[in-house]
Design a protein around this motif. Structure first.
Motif, PDB file in Angstrom:
ATOM      1  N   ALA A  89      36.289  42.734  39.687  1.00 35.63           N
ATOM      2  CA  ALA A  89      36.547  42.018  38.433  1.00 35.63           C
ATOM      3  C   ALA A  89      36.792  43.007  37.298  1.00 35.63           C
ATOM      4  CB  ALA A  89      35.376  41.101  38.112  1.00 35.63           C
ATOM      5  N   ALA A  90      36.026  44.101  37.291  1.00 33.24           N
ATOM      6  CA  ALA A  90      36.218  45.128  36.260  1.00 33.24           C
ATOM      7  C   ALA A  90      37.597  45.769  36.429  1.00 33.24           C
ATOM      8  CB  ALA A  90      35.123  46.187  36.348  1.00 33.24           C
TER       9      ALA A  90
ATOM     10  N   THR B  36      39.851  28.143  37.473  1.00 32.13           N
ATOM     11  CA  THR B  36      38.650  27.502  38.032  1.00 32.13           C
ATOM     12  C   THR B  36      37.507  28.488  38.242  1.00 32.13           C
ATOM     13  OG1 THR B  36      39.410  27.894  40.279  1.00 32.13           O
ATOM     14  CG2 THR B  36      40.030  25.777  39.273  1.00 32.13           C
ATOM     15  N   GLY B  37      37.744  29.766  37.952  1.00 36.08           N
ATOM     16  CA  GLY B  37      36.710  30.771  38.175  1.00 36.08           C
ATOM     17  C   GLY B  37      36.810  31.416  39.548  1.00 36.08           C
ATOM     18  N   LYS B  38      37.864  31.085  40.291  1.00 34.82           N
ATOM     19  CA  LYS B  38      38.082  31.658  41.623  1.00 34.82           C
ATOM     20  C   LYS B  38      38.082  33.195  41.528  1.00 34.82           C
ATOM     21  CE  LYS B  38      41.711  31.077  45.001  1.00 34.82           C
ATOM     22  NZ  LYS B  38      42.584  32.132  44.605  1.00 34.82           N
ATOM     23  N   ALA B  39      37.453  33.845  42.494  1.00 34.04           N
ATOM     24  CA  ALA B  39      37.356  35.307  42.469  1.00 34.04           C
ATOM     25  C   ALA B  39      38.752  35.925  42.411  1.00 34.04           C
ATOM     26  CB  ALA B  39      36.623  35.812  43.702  1.00 34.04           C
ATOM     27  N   ASP B  40      38.895  36.965  41.615  1.00 36.08           N
ATOM     28  CA  ASP B  40      40.134  37.738  41.467  1.00 36.08           C
ATOM     29  C   ASP B  40      41.226  37.027  40.674  1.00 36.08           C
ATOM     30  OD1 ASP B  40      38.954  39.823  42.836  1.00 36.08           O
ATOM     31  OD2 ASP B  40      39.848  39.293  44.765  1.00 36.08           O
ATOM     32  N   SER B  41      40.978  35.804  40.157  1.00 36.93           N
ATOM     33  CA  SER B  41      42.005  35.169  39.326  1.00 36.93           C
ATOM     34  C   SER B  41      41.838  35.640  37.883  1.00 36.93           C
ATOM     35  CB  SER B  41      41.886  33.639  39.405  1.00 36.93           C
ATOM     36  OG  SER B  41      40.632  33.213  38.897  1.00 36.93           O
TER      37      SER B  41
ATOM     38  N   GLY C 211      40.956  37.651  27.484  1.00 40.71           N
ATOM     39  CA  GLY C 211      41.232  37.483  28.916  1.00 40.71           C
ATOM     40  C   GLY C 211      40.048  36.880  29.635  1.00 40.71           C
ATOM     41  N   ILE C 212      40.327  36.242  30.765  1.00 40.39           N
ATOM     42  CA  ILE C 212      39.241  35.748  31.613  1.00 40.39           C
ATOM     43  C   ILE C 212      39.495  36.218  33.045  1.00 40.39           C
ATOM     44  CG2 ILE C 212      38.415  33.770  30.286  1.00 40.39           C
ATOM     45  CD1 ILE C 212      40.441  32.010  31.641  1.00 40.39           C
ATOM     46  N   VAL C 213      38.409  36.541  33.723  1.00 36.95           N
ATOM     47  CA  VAL C 213      38.492  36.991  35.119  1.00 36.95           C
ATOM     48  C   VAL C 213      37.529  36.147  35.938  1.00 36.95           C
ATOM     49  CG1 VAL C 213      38.007  38.910  36.689  1.00 36.95           C
ATOM     50  CG2 VAL C 213      39.102  39.380  34.503  1.00 36.95           C
ATOM     51  N   GLY C 214      38.015  35.615  37.048  1.00 37.22           N
ATOM     52  CA  GLY C 214      37.174  34.766  37.899  1.00 37.22           C
ATOM     53  C   GLY C 214      36.202  35.586  38.730  1.00 37.22           C
ATOM     54  N   LEU C 215      34.981  35.076  38.863  1.00 35.35           N
ATOM     55  CA  LEU C 215      33.954  35.781  39.651  1.00 35.35           C
ATOM     56  C   LEU C 215      33.552  34.990  40.898  1.00 35.35           C
ATOM     57  CD1 LEU C 215      31.634  36.895  36.724  1.00 35.35           C
ATOM     58  CD2 LEU C 215      33.120  38.361  38.079  1.00 35.35           C
ATOM     59  N   GLY C 216      34.218  33.841  41.151  1.00 36.75           N
ATOM     60  CA  GLY C 216      33.860  33.024  42.310  1.00 36.75           C
ATOM     61  C   GLY C 216      32.550  32.284  42.078  1.00 36.75           C
ATOM     62  N   GLY C 217      31.953  31.815  43.139  1.00 40.44           N
ATOM     63  CA  GLY C 217      30.681  31.082  43.054  1.00 40.44           C
ATOM     64  C   GLY C 217      29.566  32.026  42.640  1.00 40.44           C
TER      65      GLY C 217
ATOM     66  N   LYS D 291      49.338  48.596  49.547  1.00 39.40           N
ATOM     67  CA  LYS D 291      49.394  47.696  48.388  1.00 39.40           C
ATOM     68  C   LYS D 291      48.164  47.833  47.494  1.00 39.40           C
ATOM     69  CE  LYS D 291      47.995  44.099  51.565  1.00 39.40           C
ATOM     70  NZ  LYS D 291      47.443  45.076  52.504  1.00 39.40           N
ATOM     71  N   GLU D 292      48.354  47.406  46.258  1.00 38.37           N
ATOM     72  CA  GLU D 292      47.232  47.367  45.314  1.00 38.37           C
ATOM     73  C   GLU D 292      46.255  46.284  45.745  1.00 38.37           C
ATOM     74  OE1 GLU D 292      48.231  47.030  41.002  1.00 38.37           O
ATOM     75  OE2 GLU D 292      46.884  45.292  41.086  1.00 38.37           O
ATOM     76  N   SER D 293      44.981  46.603  45.717  1.00 41.05           N
ATOM     77  CA  SER D 293      43.980  45.600  46.078  1.00 41.05           C
ATOM     78  C   SER D 293      42.659  45.959  45.408  1.00 41.05           C
ATOM     79  CB  SER D 293      43.825  45.568  47.590  1.00 41.05           C
ATOM     80  OG  SER D 293      42.636  44.894  47.936  1.00 41.05           O
ATOM     81  N   GLY D 294      42.150  45.056  44.569  1.00 39.90           N
ATOM     82  CA  GLY D 294      40.902  45.358  43.854  1.00 39.90           C
ATOM     83  C   GLY D 294      41.074  46.611  43.030  1.00 39.90           C
ATOM     84  N   TYR D 295      40.198  47.583  43.240  1.00 37.65           N
ATOM     85  CA  TYR D 295      40.273  48.846  42.486  1.00 37.65           C
ATOM     86  C   TYR D 295      41.090  49.903  43.228  1.00 37.65           C
ATOM     87  CZ  TYR D 295      36.175  48.867  45.490  1.00 37.65           C
ATOM     88  OH  TYR D 295      35.339  48.700  46.549  1.00 37.65           O
ATOM     89  N   ASP D 296      41.633  49.555  44.392  1.00 36.21           N
ATOM     90  CA  ASP D 296      42.508  50.495  45.098  1.00 36.21           C
ATOM     91  C   ASP D 296      43.936  50.344  44.599  1.00 36.21           C
ATOM     92  OD1 ASP D 296      40.638  51.714  46.712  1.00 36.21           O
ATOM     93  OD2 ASP D 296      40.849  50.261  48.333  1.00 36.21           O
ATOM     94  N   ASN D 297      44.602  51.476  44.458  1.00 37.24           N
ATOM     95  CA  ASN D 297      46.016  51.460  44.121  1.00 37.24           C
ATOM     96  C   ASN D 297      46.797  51.860  45.363  1.00 37.24           C
ATOM     97  OD1 ASN D 297      45.761  50.768  41.354  1.00 37.24           O
ATOM     98  ND2 ASN D 297      44.957  52.823  40.974  1.00 37.24           N
TER      99      ASN D 297
END
Ligand code: BES
Ligand code: MN
Ligand code: ZN
Length: 494
Positions: free
Chosen positions: A93-94, A54-59, A75-81, A469-475
């Motif tokens: 997203a990157a 649906t374009g939800k952020a982080d999907s 591939g597709i990456v969601g960016l939210g609204g 935990k991994e989150s966004g660009y953090d490992n």
């Protein structure tokens, strides 16, 4: 990893993996995305339908394209609204795109994302930051590093011509963040005060800064009794680090960045023995110094018109026959006396002398960063740093910098009344007060060592310095928190 700002569009690029950033509003597909869908015989739409995207952020979702297609994986990456699109969304997203390409064993990745706020330079910078930080892997301490056969080698930023300066800026900043991460992640038998001093000297050497390392006797001459009190039980010598970046022109401002540099915090005789006191994690207690050195590395390369001093009073907090006694009274280099009622509140003792030193340099503003209190983690959790300052201007400029970089920061009150909790019968102050408001009394303690005329902010980074935990660009591991905000703040001052 290499970055290419490409004038190709998602329709004409060829390579291993193409990732498209899709906002919620980009569905149903129209325009160039509809063209792309036709070009891949409807597989983009199939991917969206099958993954209920649906374009939800982080999907994310990914599909393999057939035989002679120009790209192997789509591939597709969601960016939210789209009204909520931000640099941080793009950074994350990157990171997702790069992680996806790596997982799919792709060496070349093309990413097609919208430009944020008509700012192609900031957009490119964020995309490079997100992918570089997400791909940073630290296997220095593994005897057999896990290596996949195919590593992500090149990222093509599609429809982003002429952004080489933005790419280079991001690379310089990320080199600072990665340095900070690696300093924090390394164990306390590797990152010692001497190692921090060596790292400072290497930065100075590589990028033309000047470096001064004060040894124990230099610090004695300067009357740094608070810092040396903390250092006195360790078998390895303290190193007081002072790096200076001097711009080629006349500096617009003079700034100081001060980082807490406890390469290990055992707690001293008030040893960290209680459940959850995490003595085994106390290598992270030099996260402030790591951010300071990381920022120095980046700033030295970005060359703003600002003079910046990078300072850390590095030491361990250990136990031995010559350790501080709980109850000892120390005299800091501004003459103030401190009754050490808890040897585990050592960071503020080292910072006291570092802040006095920074003030003596006659700078316009000082920012200190410190993994200072567990109380701060209780207040704000693991993702958010605390900012304490009485300067509205500094609060504003640091908050703006943090919002730009996506590093979460929250202003806390400097409630003067709580200083009562630090009143000592015998000395000018104690180093700890009651449990309640523990991060505030820590900030009020530091305030005693800063001149009233100097703008000063204290950032407690005990929470965000590390992530499980991994989150966004953090490992999982060290985050390098603070570097990007410091760099952004210094650049905004130039
Ligand atoms: N380095 C610790 C703070 C800390 C705790 C950082 C957990 C990261 C994770 C600091 O030196 C410390 O021990 N603070 C004490 C202060 C107390 C004795 C007033 C604390 O927070 O418990
Ligand atoms: Mn401590
Ligand atoms: Zn500490």
């Amino acid at each position: 990893m290499e970055f290419v700002a490409s004038d190709k569009s998602c329709l004409t690029w060829s390579g291993d993996c193409l990732v498209i950033g899709l906002s919620e509003e980009s569905l149903p597909l129209t325009g160039i995305l509809a063209d792309l869908n036709r070009q891949c015989s409807g597989l983009l739409q199939e991917l969206i339908d099958e993954s209920e995207f649906t374009g939800k952020a982080d999907s994310t979702a990914v599909i393999r394209l057939g035989g002679d297609a120009a790209v192997r994986k789509l591939g597709i990456v969601g960016l939210g609204g789209s009204d909520e699109l931000s640099l941080e969304r793009l950074r994350r997203a990157a990171a997702s795109a790069a992680r996806l390409a790596k997982k799919e064993k792709c060496a070349t990745l093309g990413i097609s994302f919208p430009v944020w706020n008509n700012s192609p330079a900031l957009t490119t910078q964020s995309l490079v930051e997100g992918s570089l930080l997400a791909m940073h892997q630290d296997s220095r301490f593994k005897s057999e590093p896990e290596k996949s056969k195919v590593e992500l080698e090149t990222v093509h930023l599609l429809e982003q011509v002429g952004q080489t300066a933005a790419i280079e800026k991001a690379q310089k900043i990320c080199a600072g963040v990665i340095l900070a991460r690696e300093l924090v992640a390394a164990p306390p038998n590797v990152v010692t005060p001497a190692k921090l001093a060596e790292t400072a000297a290497e930065i100075a050497q590589a990028h033309g800064l000047s470096v001064e390392i004060l040894e124990r006797d230099d610090c004695e001459k300067r009357g740094m009794g608070a810092y040396l009190g903390v250092a006195q039980a360790s078998d390895i010598p303290p190193k007081f680090i002072h790096l200076t970046y001097q711009p080629s022109g006349t500096p617009k401002r003079k700034l100081a960045i001060v980082g807490k540099g406890l390469t290990f915090d055992s707690g001293g005789l008030n040893i960290k023995a209680g459940a959850g006191s995490s003595i085994e994690m106390m290598k992270i207690d030099m996260g402030g110094a790591a951010a300071t050195l990381g920022a120095a590395k980046a700033i030295a390369q970005l060359q703003p018109d600002v003079e910046v001093h990078f300072i850390s009073a590095a030491t361990e907090n250990m136990i031995s026959g010559h350790a501080l006694h709980p109850g000892d009274i120390l005299t800091a280099s501004n003459g103030k006396t401190i009754e050490v009622n808890n040897t585990d509140a050592e960071g503020r003792l080292t910072l006291a002398d570092a802040l006095v030193f920074a003030n003596q340099l006659k700078v316009d503003a000082i920012v200190d960063l410190a993994t200072l209190t567990g109380a701060c983690i209780v207040a704000l959790g693991n993702d958010i740093g605390a900012m304490f300052t009485e300067s509205r201007d500094l609060a504003k400029s640091l908050m703006t910098a943090a919002e730009t970089t996506g590093e979460k920061l929250w202003q806390m009150p400097m409630e003067e009344k709580y200083f009562e909790g630090l009143k000592s019968v015998v000395a000018d102050m104690k180093n700890t007060g009651p449990r309640a408001g523990g991060s505030i009394t820590a900030a009020l303690f530091l305030k005693q060592f800063v001149n009233k005329e100097t703008d000063w902010a204290h950032l407690d980074i005990a929470g965000p310095v590390w992530t499980e935990k991994e989150s966004g660009y953090d490992n999982p591991g060290a985050t390098g928190y603070g570097v990007r905000t410091l760099v952004q703040w210094v650049l905004a001052n130039s």
